[in-house]
Design a protein around this motif. Structure first.
Motif, PDB file in Angstrom:
ATOM      1  N   ALA A   1       0.855  -1.186   0.000  1.00 26.57           N
ATOM      2  CA  ALA A   1       0.000   0.000   0.000  1.00 26.57           C
ATOM      3  C   ALA A   1       0.896   1.242   0.000  1.00 26.57           C
ATOM      4  CB  ALA A   1      -0.895   0.011   1.229  1.00 26.57           C
TER       5      ALA A   1
ATOM      6  N   THR B   1      -2.854   3.046  -4.071  1.00 27.81           N
ATOM      7  CA  THR B   1      -3.688   3.648  -3.030  1.00 27.81           C
ATOM      8  C   THR B   1      -3.962   5.094  -3.420  1.00 27.81           C
ATOM      9  OG1 THR B   1      -2.390   2.292  -1.511  1.00 27.81           O
ATOM     10  CG2 THR B   1      -3.927   3.872  -0.550  1.00 27.81           C
TER      11      THR B   1
ATOM     12  N   SER C   1      -6.768   0.762  -4.787  1.00 25.60           N
ATOM     13  CA  SER C   1      -7.684   0.953  -3.668  1.00 25.60           C
ATOM     14  C   SER C   1      -8.206   2.382  -3.711  1.00 25.60           C
ATOM     15  CB  SER C   1      -6.985   0.680  -2.328  1.00 25.60           C
ATOM     16  OG  SER C   1      -6.726  -0.691  -2.171  1.00 25.60           O
TER      17      SER C   1
ATOM     18  N   GLU D   1     -14.262  -3.061   0.720  1.00 24.69           N
ATOM     19  CA  GLU D   1     -13.446  -3.013   1.929  1.00 24.69           C
ATOM     20  C   GLU D   1     -14.296  -2.869   3.182  1.00 24.69           C
ATOM     21  OE1 GLU D   1      -9.865  -0.344   3.958  1.00 24.69           O
ATOM     22  OE2 GLU D   1     -10.569   0.127   1.930  1.00 24.69           O
TER      23      GLU D   1
ATOM     24  N   ASP E   1     -10.785  -6.544   5.424  1.00 28.24           N
ATOM     25  CA  ASP E   1      -9.790  -5.754   6.159  1.00 28.24           C
ATOM     26  C   ASP E   1     -10.264  -5.566   7.591  1.00 28.24           C
ATOM     27  OD1 ASP E   1      -7.871  -4.062   7.085  1.00 28.24           O
ATOM     28  OD2 ASP E   1      -8.075  -2.568   5.501  1.00 28.24           O
TER      29      ASP E   1
ATOM     30  N   HIS F   1      -6.624  -6.500   2.239  1.00 28.86           N
ATOM     31  CA  HIS F   1      -5.718  -5.605   2.948  1.00 28.86           C
ATOM     32  C   HIS F   1      -5.383  -6.265   4.283  1.00 28.86           C
ATOM     33  CE1 HIS F   1      -7.307  -1.618   0.932  1.00 28.86           C
ATOM     34  NE2 HIS F   1      -6.639  -2.406   0.091  1.00 28.86           N
TER      35      HIS F   1
ATOM     36  N   CYS G   1      -2.601  -7.173  -0.020  1.00 28.31           N
ATOM     37  CA  CYS G   1      -1.992  -5.851   0.121  1.00 28.31           C
ATOM     38  C   CYS G   1      -1.576  -5.651   1.573  1.00 28.31           C
ATOM     39  CB  CYS G   1      -2.973  -4.759  -0.290  1.00 28.31           C
ATOM     40  SG  CYS G   1      -2.369  -3.068  -0.042  1.00 28.31           S
TER      41      CYS G   1
ATOM     42  N   GLU H   1      -0.509  -3.338   4.632  1.00 25.36           N
ATOM     43  CA  GLU H   1      -0.675  -1.961   5.106  1.00 25.36           C
ATOM     44  C   GLU H   1      -0.077  -1.826   6.509  1.00 25.36           C
ATOM     45  OE1 GLU H   1      -4.752  -0.233   3.209  1.00 25.36           O
ATOM     46  OE2 GLU H   1      -4.977  -1.455   5.005  1.00 25.36           O
TER      47      GLU H   1
END
Length: 325
Positions: free
Chosen positions: A13, A53, A85, A177, A207, A236, A282, A284
């Motif tokens: 990300a 992102t 995203s 998400e 997420d 995520h 992904c 983060e």
């Protein structure tokens, strides 16, 4: 063929990179060399793929020529571009839904031009001034979708279905998400939304880090994943240390590496594989050197968690998965 630890696409990300440069110019207007410097930094941190992102660059607001330059900059740095995203552009935001929906369609077009396979959308809205004033924005409540409002729910289903159909025409997946206090804010509600949309290329981005960090009571993370992973097509991943004392109404959470927080990603991926998950991942992380922590998270996944060899037991997903080329 199913992914293994060596070839599973894991993106960085770009949360750590500001959307405005030192001169106050949006990064969309930067020279391609500025984009390439970011991609090179990500590549040197150990990543071969990035998630666009859109708190950094907004592909949906770039012209076709600029998208070509963005794609070339990533290629020159040696990183792939499987995902975008698009955050805080809810299609049911009362004042801005039309602009947000149009932006979301443009983002899908941009994703196809960039060679992505998945676009993650959400229903969370812009941070409030009170949230922006905090060290950690999630310690203050923000926007809430209206609970039990059948008309607003119907609008969410219709508009997200519209995006899903557009994505299908472009050969893309849409992932939704999970985020607190929206219609994607609990496991049951998120699954119900995907089921009501009813398209095979529309799934969830589970997420749940967005939920375990809240300073209030939360759902069991295991139960959330058991409910949502059968419908998930992008992910995520992040983690938080959490402490709570319900009798004193005390809750606290802080960002942590994947291997150190409340969620056991060993257990999480056991559930994921049992439900056929083969989506892009992904990494983060908020705070500190987030890129380096994300890089450590990638190594943890590849070295400790993801399957080392092909031929492992893989369940059947309820939604379409990514490209295992």
């Amino acid at each position: 063929m199913a992914y293994t630890a060596d070839n599973w696409p894991i993106t960085a990300a770009l949360l750590q990179f500001p959307g405005v440069d030192a001169q106050g110019r949006h990064i969309n207007d930067a020279e391609p060399e500025a984009w390439q410097r970011v991609f090179t930094e990500v590549r040197e941190a150990g990543f071969t793929d990035v998630d666009f992102t859109d708190s950094w660059v907004r592909p949906g607001d770039l012209s076709a020529a600029r998208l070509d330059e963005l794609k070339a900059a990533a290629r020159a740095a040696g990183v792939g571009t499987p995902a975008i995203s698009a955050i805080r552009r809810s299609v049911i935001e009362e004042a801005g839904w039309e602009d947000n929906l149009a932006y979301s369609h443009r983002t899908l077009e941009a994703a196809a031009a960039l060679g992505c396979e998945v676009v993650s959308f959400g229903l969370h809205q812009a941070l409030t001034p009170q949230q922006q004033a905090q060290l950690w924005f999630w310690t203050v409540e923000g926007h809430k979708d209206p609970v039990g409002d059948a008309a607003t729910w119907k609008l969410a289903v219709e508009r997200l279905r519209e995006l899903g159909r557009h994505a299908e025409e472009l050969g893309l997946l849409v992932s939704l998400e999970m985020y607190e206090d929206t219609y994607l804010g609990t496991a049951d509600s998120a699954v119900a939304l995907v089921k009501d949309i009813g398209l095979p290329n529309v799934g969830l981005n589970p997420d749940i880090g967005n939920l375990i960090r809240l300073h209030r009571p939360i759902e069991s993370w295991v139960e959330m994943l058991e409910k949502t992973l059968p419908y998930s097509n992008y992910w995520h991943v992040k983690n938080y240390i959490r402490d709570e004392d319900i009798a004193r109404d005390y809750f606290v959470a802080m960002p942590a590496p994947l291997e150190s927080g409340l969620i056991s990603y060993r257990k999480a991926f056991e559930i994921a594989l049992a439900n056929g998950f083969q989506g892009v991942i992904c990494t983060e992380h908020y705070g500190g050197d987030g890129l380096s922590v994300s890089s450590s998270n990638q190594r943890y996944l590849r070295e400790q968690i993801l399957p080392k060899r092909a031929g492992y037991a893989l369940g059947e997903s309820q939604v379409r998965q990514g490209n295992q080329d």
